[in-house]
Design a protein around this motif. Structure first.
Motif, PDB file in Angstrom:
ATOM      1  N   SER A 173      60.087   7.971  64.507  1.00 45.03           N
ATOM      2  CA  SER A 173      59.467   7.910  63.190  1.00 45.03           C
ATOM      3  C   SER A 173      57.954   7.909  63.354  1.00 45.03           C
ATOM      4  CB  SER A 173      59.920   6.648  62.448  1.00 45.03           C
ATOM      5  OG  SER A 173      59.343   6.584  61.167  1.00 45.03           O
ATOM      6  N   TYR A 174      57.281   8.752  62.564  1.00 45.58           N
ATOM      7  CA  TYR A 174      55.840   8.923  62.687  1.00 45.58           C
ATOM      8  C   TYR A 174      55.173   8.626  61.345  1.00 45.58           C
ATOM      9  CZ  TYR A 174      57.111  11.566  66.903  1.00 45.58           C
ATOM     10  OH  TYR A 174      57.636  11.957  68.115  1.00 45.58           O
ATOM     11  N   ASN A 175      54.240   7.680  61.324  1.00 49.85           N
ATOM     12  CA  ASN A 175      53.483   7.380  60.110  1.00 49.85           C
ATOM     13  C   ASN A 175      52.409   8.439  59.892  1.00 49.85           C
ATOM     14  OD1 ASN A 175      54.881   5.062  59.435  1.00 49.85           O
ATOM     15  ND2 ASN A 175      53.492   3.712  60.537  1.00 49.85           N
ATOM     16  N   TYR A 176      52.236   8.821  58.636  1.00 49.33           N
ATOM     17  CA  TYR A 176      51.228   9.816  58.278  1.00 49.33           C
ATOM     18  C   TYR A 176      50.068   9.091  57.601  1.00 49.33           C
ATOM     19  CZ  TYR A 176      49.399  14.361  56.743  1.00 49.33           C
ATOM     20  OH  TYR A 176      48.620  15.484  56.559  1.00 49.33           O
ATOM     21  N   THR A 177      49.241   8.454  58.414  1.00 45.83           N
ATOM     22  CA  THR A 177      48.050   7.799  57.851  1.00 45.83           C
ATOM     23  C   THR A 177      46.996   8.831  57.461  1.00 45.83           C
ATOM     24  OG1 THR A 177      47.169   7.482  60.084  1.00 45.83           O
ATOM     25  CG2 THR A 177      48.439   5.664  59.127  1.00 45.83           C
ATOM     26  N   SER A 178      46.867   9.881  58.285  1.00 41.86           N
ATOM     27  CA  SER A 178      45.986  11.003  57.992  1.00 41.86           C
ATOM     28  C   SER A 178      46.470  12.194  58.792  1.00 41.86           C
ATOM     29  CB  SER A 178      44.532  10.694  58.356  1.00 41.86           C
ATOM     30  OG  SER A 178      44.384  10.616  59.768  1.00 41.86           O
ATOM     31  N   GLU A 183      48.480  14.545  63.885  1.00 46.04           N
ATOM     32  CA  GLU A 183      48.508  15.620  64.882  1.00 46.04           C
ATOM     33  C   GLU A 183      48.012  15.156  66.251  1.00 46.04           C
ATOM     34  OE1 GLU A 183      50.121  18.032  63.960  1.00 46.04           O
ATOM     35  OE2 GLU A 183      49.980  17.891  61.784  1.00 46.04           O
ATOM     36  N   ASN A 184      47.006  14.287  66.271  1.00 44.38           N
ATOM     37  CA  ASN A 184      46.411  13.883  67.556  1.00 44.38           C
ATOM     38  C   ASN A 184      47.189  12.790  68.265  1.00 44.38           C
ATOM     39  OD1 ASN A 184      44.386  15.719  67.089  1.00 44.38           O
ATOM     40  ND2 ASN A 184      42.884  14.200  66.385  1.00 44.38           N
ATOM     41  N   ASN A 185      47.875  11.932  67.514  1.00 40.35           N
ATOM     42  CA  ASN A 185      48.569  10.796  68.125  1.00 40.35           C
ATOM     43  C   ASN A 185      50.088  10.846  67.967  1.00 40.35           C
ATOM     44  OD1 ASN A 185      46.087   9.491  68.875  1.00 40.35           O
ATOM     45  ND2 ASN A 185      45.837   8.925  66.720  1.00 40.35           N
ATOM     46  N   GLY A 186      50.565  11.713  67.102  1.00 39.18           N
ATOM     47  CA  GLY A 186      52.000  11.836  66.890  1.00 39.18           C
ATOM     48  C   GLY A 186      52.552  13.119  67.459  1.00 39.18           C
ATOM     49  N   LEU A 187      52.310  14.205  66.754  1.00 44.43           N
ATOM     50  CA  LEU A 187      52.838  15.505  67.166  1.00 44.43           C
ATOM     51  C   LEU A 187      51.822  16.232  68.042  1.00 44.43           C
ATOM     52  CD1 LEU A 187      54.570  16.736  63.889  1.00 44.43           C
ATOM     53  CD2 LEU A 187      55.411  15.199  65.652  1.00 44.43           C
ATOM     54  N   ASN A 290      53.779  23.026  70.096  1.00 45.84           N
ATOM     55  CA  ASN A 290      53.087  22.092  69.222  1.00 45.84           C
ATOM     56  C   ASN A 290      53.521  22.358  67.785  1.00 45.84           C
ATOM     57  OD1 ASN A 290      51.360  20.105  68.320  1.00 45.84           O
ATOM     58  ND2 ASN A 290      49.529  21.379  68.387  1.00 45.84           N
ATOM     59  N   VAL A 291      53.795  21.305  67.041  1.00 44.15           N
ATOM     60  CA  VAL A 291      54.164  21.426  65.628  1.00 44.15           C
ATOM     61  C   VAL A 291      53.100  20.732  64.793  1.00 44.15           C
ATOM     62  CG1 VAL A 291      55.861  20.850  63.857  1.00 44.15           C
ATOM     63  CG2 VAL A 291      56.632  21.550  66.135  1.00 44.15           C
ATOM     64  N   ASP A 292      52.551  21.431  63.823  1.00 50.30           N
ATOM     65  CA  ASP A 292      51.557  20.878  62.904  1.00 50.30           C
ATOM     66  C   ASP A 292      52.144  20.818  61.498  1.00 50.30           C
ATOM     67  OD1 ASP A 292      49.614  20.708  64.890  1.00 50.30           O
ATOM     68  OD2 ASP A 292      48.894  22.736  64.507  1.00 50.30           O
ATOM     69  N   PHE A 293      51.772  19.766  60.750  1.00 50.72           N
ATOM     70  CA  PHE A 293      52.210  19.637  59.361  1.00 50.72           C
ATOM     71  C   PHE A 293      51.062  19.996  58.426  1.00 50.72           C
ATOM     72  CE2 PHE A 293      55.951  17.956  60.957  1.00 50.72           C
ATOM     73  CZ  PHE A 293      56.821  17.531  59.961  1.00 50.72           C
TER      74      PHE A 293
END
Length: 636
Positions: A173-178, A183-187, A290-293
């Motif tokens: 599970s990845y929090n989307y704080t920004s 992208e830099n710390n999760g995906l 790499n996957v970006d949202f």
């Protein structure tokens, strides 16, 4: 247990005619998931000496022993793979691979015997689905609960391509704080070695969004894309969204089940998206994935989050050049996932896949009811390797025979199929109801409108013949209006479709539109069919006139309605029973408020004064000799 035995019977019927050997193994048998956490169980799978052209996971979710939870929680099925590697503490490293993800329904309106089966194709996990395995059911809920029954089905044969290696890319599970933090710390970008004997690869991705108490209603109600990048180049764009929640096969539910969401609907599976990256890999070299949202900003009290499981699968060459596979019969079918589309008396629908490396451009499809005359359809199209398509077939010449539908695929691209073991499938089905030539359609619209000036209702209906030609149509209906239409049909197969432009049916608790109704009634007699007004996007109902089907006692027993709902003064409880019936009303704490016994059979109609009831939710329990039904109404 009755439904599980039926499931296994259906598996046997579907596979026995085209598989040389099928093995079904159960791991987790009605395992209660009653509190947040993991529920682990060991099982013994085949030893891996045989090849399998198909491996399915039949995930049957039910209510826990104490009943279903009221809320939509995430459940995940993991294979806990022992890697043989040792960590710094001297323990063997265990890698979890997600096999399935299903979000629970809002269970307040479900009976304790409710069950629903979702079928997952997990063939690509074959290298680790062998010998002794530990299977984990993860439940993210905080209250009781749901149950899990898992049946693993192994069908011996040759897969379209063999898996060389599989690895997790992202998981958790990845929090989307920004966007930057995500992208830099999760995906983050990751590198993988492509094996020397690998000639193809696919990135598979399952991502569901959760949380919405913020300015963007993110991530649960935020429709966005994600982007797959291979070696720094964007190769795929995926819309991470499920736009069909209003057609949920599990309905009605107690919560906001009709609202579309970030790749899930309450009670159904999360979609697994496959992204072929074969053109971008080289055997013996590494590849960066790499996957970006899609970026967005939010403010509020609840941080959006995404549950993401992604794997890299490496494959050998295609095992066949010219081959086709049937992978599903959508209608006619008894599968839970296709229940909105069934039963049918009209056009069958199947799903095919190109099983060979050459493009599939033509195909012969033979189909019939077992024991009946064979129909032939010549399909044409252009499917690349492993691409699928749903095919709607012309009407059957005859539905006479058994309750088993058969399909055979022949001559892909005008030539003999190189692998015929997966060309045949059959499915059990139930016949549609038969109605008299003349009956009445009763419709009561609610206050939902398309145009506030004209008061035109959001709801409309049509009757279609077997060729899809409309023969009766509602035209524009006016809100908060009762309609009675007497209709006469010639013998044949018909489809009744009621649609709601706002996709919230005629009775949805969250929209303040009030309640409507839709029913079929035999002239001068009882109800033929009473549809649930909380239907979401549409009602699709097929029936025959002048055919051989008859309405069963079980169907009659469920024809009960409470109207109006919500109510301030009185409610009408109306239904049909072959025997005497007992109606009991309970408050939301289980206290008995009213008990009524009717000695009559046939049409039952009870009008009750509820003006002295406290505002809130009440439950109506209806007992007959053949059934027990619980319905809910709201006192305003």
């Amino acid at each position: 247990m009755k439904k599980i035995y039926l499931l296994l019977l259906i598996i046997a019927h579907v596979t026995s005619m085209y598989a040389t050997d099928t093995t079904t193994i159960r791991i987790h048998d009605h395992t209660d998931m009653t509190w947040y956490g993991n529920y682990d169980e060991w099982g013994l799978l085949p030893d891996g000496t045989d090849n399998y052209r198909k491996i399915y996971l039949h995930y049957t979710m039910g209510c826990a022993t104490g009943g279903c939870s009221d809320w939509d929680y995430t459940t995940q099925i993991f294979l806990r793979h022992r890697t043989g590697e040792i960590d710094t503490a001297g323990n063997e490293i265990v890698e979890n691979y997600e096999l399935a993800r299903v979000i629970t329904p809002y269970g307040s309106m479900l009976s304790n015997t409710w069950e629903f089966t979702s079928v997952f194709d997990i063939t690509d996990f074959a290298p680790i689905l062998k010998d002794s395995v530990e299977i984990r059911c993860h439940y993210s809920g905080w209250s009781s609960g749901f149950s899990a029954t898992l049946d693993f089905e192994f069908i011996t044969g040759t897969p379209a391509r063999s898996v060389i290696k599989l690895e997790n890319i992202y998981r958790g599970s990845y929090n989307y704080t920004s966007s930057t933090d995500f992208e830099n710390n999760g995906l983050t970008a990751k590198k993988f070695l492509i094996e020397q004997n690998s000639s193809a690869a696919m990135l598979k991705m399952t991502s569901t969004g959760h949380g919405f108490d913020n300015s963007q209603s993110a991530a649960e109600f935020k429709p966005i894309n994600y982007y797959v990048n291979v070696n720094g180049m964007q190769t795929h764009t995926q819309y991470n969204w499920d736009e069909n929640c209003g057609e949920n096969p599990i309905y009605p539910q107690g919560g906001t089940w009709i609202y579309d969401r970030a790749n899930w609907c309450p009670g159904t599976r999360a979609q697994v998206f496959g992204h072929e990256i074969t053109p971008f890999i080289t055997a013996g070299d590494s590849v960066e994935l790499n996957v970006d949202f899609q970026a967005y900003s939010w403010s509020g009290t609840q941080t959006p989050s995404y549950i993401i499981e992604s794997q890299l699968f490496q494959y050998g060459d295609a095992n066949f050049a010219n081959s086709v596979e049937i992978i599903d019969i959508i209608k006619p079918s008894l599968k839970d996932e296709h229940s909105r589309k069934n039963p049918v008396c009209g056009k069958p629908m199947i799903k095919i896949r190109n099983y060979g490396s050459a493009p599939l451009t033509s195909l012969e499809i033979e189909y019939n009811v077992e024991g009946g005359s064979i129909n032939t359809f010549n399909w044409s199209g252009n499917l690349s390797f492993m691409e699928t398509e749903e095919v709607e077939l012309p009407n059957l010449n005859s539905w006479n025979g058994s309750n088993i539908f058969e399909v055979t695929l022949k001559n892909p691209n005008g030539e003999m199929d190189e692998y015929g073991a997966n060309n045949y499938m059959k499915s059990e089905f139930e016949y549609v109801p038969e109605y008299p030539e003349t009956f009445a359609l009763w419709v009561g619209t609610n206050s939902g409108v398309i145009n506030t000036l004209t008061q035109e209702s959001e709801t409309s209906w049509n009757f279609y013949d077997k060729n899809g030609i409309p023969i009766f149509t509602s035209g524009s209906l006016i809100s908060n209006t009762q309609y009675r239409d007497t209709l006469t049909f010639s013998p044949g197969c018909y489809t009744f479709i009621m649609e709601d432009t706002d996709e919230d049916g005629l009775d949805f608790w969250a929209n303040s539109d009030g309640s409507g109704l839709v029913r079929f009634r035999e002239i001068g007699a009882s109800w033929l069919k009473s549809f649930n007004a909380d239907f979401g996007t549409n009602i699709i109902h097929q029936f025959t006139v002048g055919g051989s089907q008859t309405l069963t006692e079980e169907e009659n027993s469920s024809l009960w309605e409470i109207f109006p709902n919500p109510s301030k003064e009185t409610i009408l409880i109306e239904g049909f029973s072959e025997t005497k019936s007992q109606i009991t009303i309970f408050d939301n704490l289980g206290k008995k408020i009213i008990n009524i016994t009717s000695e009559n059979s046939g049409l039952i109609s009870e009008r009750l004064d509820v003006s002295n009831f406290k505002s809130g939710v009440y439950f109506v329990e209806i007992n007959t000799a053949n059934s027990k039904l619980i319905k809910k109404f709201i006192k305003q």
